[in-house]
Design a protein around this motif. Structure first.
Motif, PDB file in Angstrom:
ATOM      1  N   GLU B 243      -8.897  -8.339  -4.823  1.00 29.48           N
ATOM      2  CA  GLU B 243      -8.752  -6.284  -4.067  1.00 29.48           C
ATOM      3  C   GLU B 243      -8.457  -5.512  -4.787  1.00 29.48           C
ATOM      4  N   LEU B 244      -8.911  -4.482  -4.425  1.00 29.92           N
ATOM      5  CA  LEU B 244      -9.083  -3.143  -4.804  1.00 29.92           C
ATOM      6  C   LEU B 244      -7.980  -2.019  -4.257  1.00 29.92           C
ATOM      7  N   VAL B 245      -7.220  -2.406  -4.973  1.00 31.17           N
ATOM      8  CA  VAL B 245      -5.243  -1.645  -4.657  1.00 31.17           C
ATOM      9  C   VAL B 245      -5.287  -0.458  -5.613  1.00 31.17           C
ATOM     10  N   GLU B 246      -4.566   0.719  -3.993  1.00 28.78           N
ATOM     11  CA  GLU B 246      -4.287   1.758  -5.195  1.00 28.78           C
ATOM     12  C   GLU B 246      -2.438   1.386  -5.439  1.00 28.78           C
ATOM     13  N   ASP B 249      -0.648   0.390  -3.001  1.00 20.82           N
ATOM     14  CA  ASP B 249      -0.264  -0.992  -2.606  1.00 20.82           C
ATOM     15  C   ASP B 249       0.705  -1.588  -3.165  1.00 20.82           C
ATOM     16  N   MET B 259       1.638  -6.778  -4.287  1.00 21.66           N
ATOM     17  CA  MET B 259       0.898  -5.683  -3.290  1.00 21.66           C
ATOM     18  C   MET B 259       1.430  -6.397  -1.857  1.00 21.66           C
ATOM     19  N   ARG B 260       1.261  -4.909  -1.513  1.00 22.68           N
ATOM     20  CA  ARG B 260       1.150  -5.037   0.211  1.00 22.68           C
ATOM     21  C   ARG B 260       0.813  -5.792   1.095  1.00 22.68           C
ATOM     22  N   THR B 261       0.608  -6.989   1.557  1.00 22.98           N
ATOM     23  CA  THR B 261      -0.115  -7.534   2.653  1.00 22.98           C
ATOM     24  C   THR B 261      -0.230  -7.641   3.647  1.00 22.98           C
ATOM     25  N   THR B 262      -0.846  -7.899   4.518  1.00 20.03           N
ATOM     26  CA  THR B 262      -0.917  -8.204   6.761  1.00 20.03           C
ATOM     27  C   THR B 262       0.436  -9.364   6.261  1.00 20.03           C
TER      28      THR B 262
END
Lengths: 59, 471
Positions: B243-246, B249, B259-262
């Protein structure tokens, strides 16, 4: 999938939907005004014919 | 006048073609100028289509720019590469040991090899890292070492990049481009592959996960799409399948990073971060940072997450520490350095300062905490007024500067508007340091496209070349 990505996808879809709505509105407006132009042309055309007929009558 | 003296990668001093370029030269002689021009245009088109760009800050003329690609490769013979590789392994190992030492017992300072204030008062020294045990004692998971060639062809290390070295995506894309434009060349030359770099990188990142994690989750933390290297971040994340996160996230809870995922929060074990130390954690470093993750440092110190590269590595690649690297190699490894440093004047020493000021027009002077070709003076290329202005700056704060002789960087034939002409080049190999030290053969060759220019930084109008290591 990241929540942010899902959010962006949702809004992308919303914007596509909205732009499609705009497209429809613009297309129907264009149709109406095109029809108006045709009517106006026909009216103008009728007038010319009348004038021509009168003109030829004068000559 | 310079062209007569400098080392050329393709031609020996007597004008004959070097062995490594033999096959290529035969091929090149058969190609017409028009064909090469077309290929060059094709390359530009593809780079633009794919969006292989970088951003130049503070430049109004379009923020995203193509990085100029040169179609003539830089070729390194196998024997030379073996030597380079050994030297790089040694250097990165020593630098890693140095960072560990500085944040623990500081033996090298005690032994008097490096003055204490050079380390402890350095703006890159992170007191927050003192006494922190990082996973596997690895700090510099990814290192980009800038190497130049001068004189009769000796290799010198110009600079170590241990914070967030970039450019590896261009190394990979340049190779792809060469194979697309000139497939026949790869049938004639045995070029060592580089395409497995993302696999090595992922393996490396997984190997440094916190202890007890069987199947670590790795993410790439980017500052976002406005960063100059965003293309590279997206490219590497995609190649590695992570995952490419900021910053937004990620969040920290009970000293663990998620990380916040669905599907809800997902635990993160290793962060390949492309965000500078200063912006990583608003609670610990710059409070105005919106790029970081609040609480990240606390989780890191608790050993619940690995950051690659570690926090505080900037100390070891600082230009004021650079002159001590050969001493480090001897101190930690008990070996003679295989790769030489460029001789350097430390302006903080009175003698060196006097020397520097006396020879200013022939030296390159660099600000110690700067990178990317900013804040430097290239003596031979500067006007008298520029030199005098710089002299005042040095006199005002000598400790802030180092000076090096202007190296006659080696040249390599390059396809420019006037045809094929020699241009100065450097080399940035990427060294991966995990449970073991690995690297792909080659690296990124940067080329100064202006005639006579010695500045290869892409922020200053440099281009890139494909780099071949022959097997």
């Amino acid at each position: 999938m990241l929540s942010r990505t899902a959010d962006h996808l949702f809004w992308m879809a919303r914007y596509i939907e909205r732009s499609d709505n705009r497209r429809q509105a613009i297309a129907s407006q264009a149709n109406v005004s095109a029809a108006n132009v045709k009517l106006a042309q026909r009216a103008a055309g009728d007038k010319t014919r009348v004038l021509e007929e009168h003109g030829s009558a004068d000559a | 006048m310079l062209a007569a003296k400098v080392f050329d990668e393709m031609h020996a001093a007597d004008g004959s073609v070097r062995l490594s370029y033999g096959e290529y030269n035969t091929w090149l002689a058969e190609q017409s100028g028009a064909l090469l021009s077309n290929k060059r245009a094709e390359a530009d088109l593809v780079f633009r289509r794919v969006g292989i760009t970088f951003a130049v800050y503070g430049d109004d003329a379009g923020t995203e720019r193509l990085i100029p690609f040169d179609i003539i490769p830089r070729i390194i013979p196998a024997a030379e590469w073996r030597q380079l590789e050994a030297g790089l392994r040694q250097r990165v190992k020593a630098l890693n040991r140095f960072i560990h030492d500085v944040y623990h017992d500081q033996n090298i300072v005690r032994a008097g090899k490096i003055p204490a204030d050079q380390v402890l008062k350095n703006s890159q020294y992170r007191a927050e890292m003192h006494g922190v045990d990082v996973a596997s004692d690895i700090y510099t998971h990814i290192a980009g070492i800038d190497i130049v060639r001068a004189g009769k062809g000796e290799y010198y290390v110009l600079e170590d990049n241990l914070r967030v070295p970039s450019g590896v995506s261009y190394m990979l894309e340049d190779r792809k481009m060469m194979m697309r434009l000139f497939p026949e060349l790869f049938a004639k030359n045995r070029v060592a592959p580089v395409a497995h770099y993302p696999d090595l990188l992922l393996e490396n990142l997984r190997s440094v996960a916190p202890q007890g994690v069987a199947d670590p989750t790795v993410v790439l933390l980017t500052p976002g799409m406005y960063n100059s290297a965003y293309f590279e971040h997206a490219f590497l994340a995609q190649q590695m399948g992570i995952e490419l996160v900021e910053g937004q996230d990620l969040f920290v809870q009970d000293d663990a990073v998620f990380m916040r995922t669905t599907r809800g929060p997902h635990r993160v074990d290793v962060i390949y971060r492309r965000v500078d130390d200063d912006f990583l954690d608003p609670l610990a470093f710059r409070p105005d940072s919106t790029l970081g993750v609040p609480g990240l440092l606390k989780a890191y110190r608790a050993g619940r997450v690995t950051l690659a590269n570690a926090i505080g590595t900037g100390l070891a690649d600082d230009k004021s520490i650079y002159p001590y690297v050969p001493d480090m190699i001897e101190f930690y490894l008990g070996e003679k350095p295989i790769l030489a440093n460029v001789p350097t004047f430390k302006c903080r020493n009175r003698d060196d300062l006097v020397q520097t000021l006396a020879r200013l027009p022939e030296l390159v002077v660099k600000e110690v905490h700067n990178a990317g070709g900013y804040g430097m003076l290239v003596g031979p290329a500067a006007t008298r007024a520029e030199i005098e202005a710089f002299r005042k700056k040095i006199e005002a704060n000598p400790a802030n500067y180092i000076a090096q002789p202007t190296l006659a960087l080696s040249t390599c034939p390059t396809f420019v508007e006037s045809g094929i002409a020699p241009r100065h080049i450097d080399l940035r190999p990427f060294v991966l340091c995990g449970k073991q030290v690995t690297m792909v053969p080659g690296g990124l060759t940067r080329v100064a496209l202006r005639d006579g220019s010695l500045v290869v930084n892409s922020s200053q109008g440099g281009g890139t070349k494909d780099t071949w290591v022959l097997e």
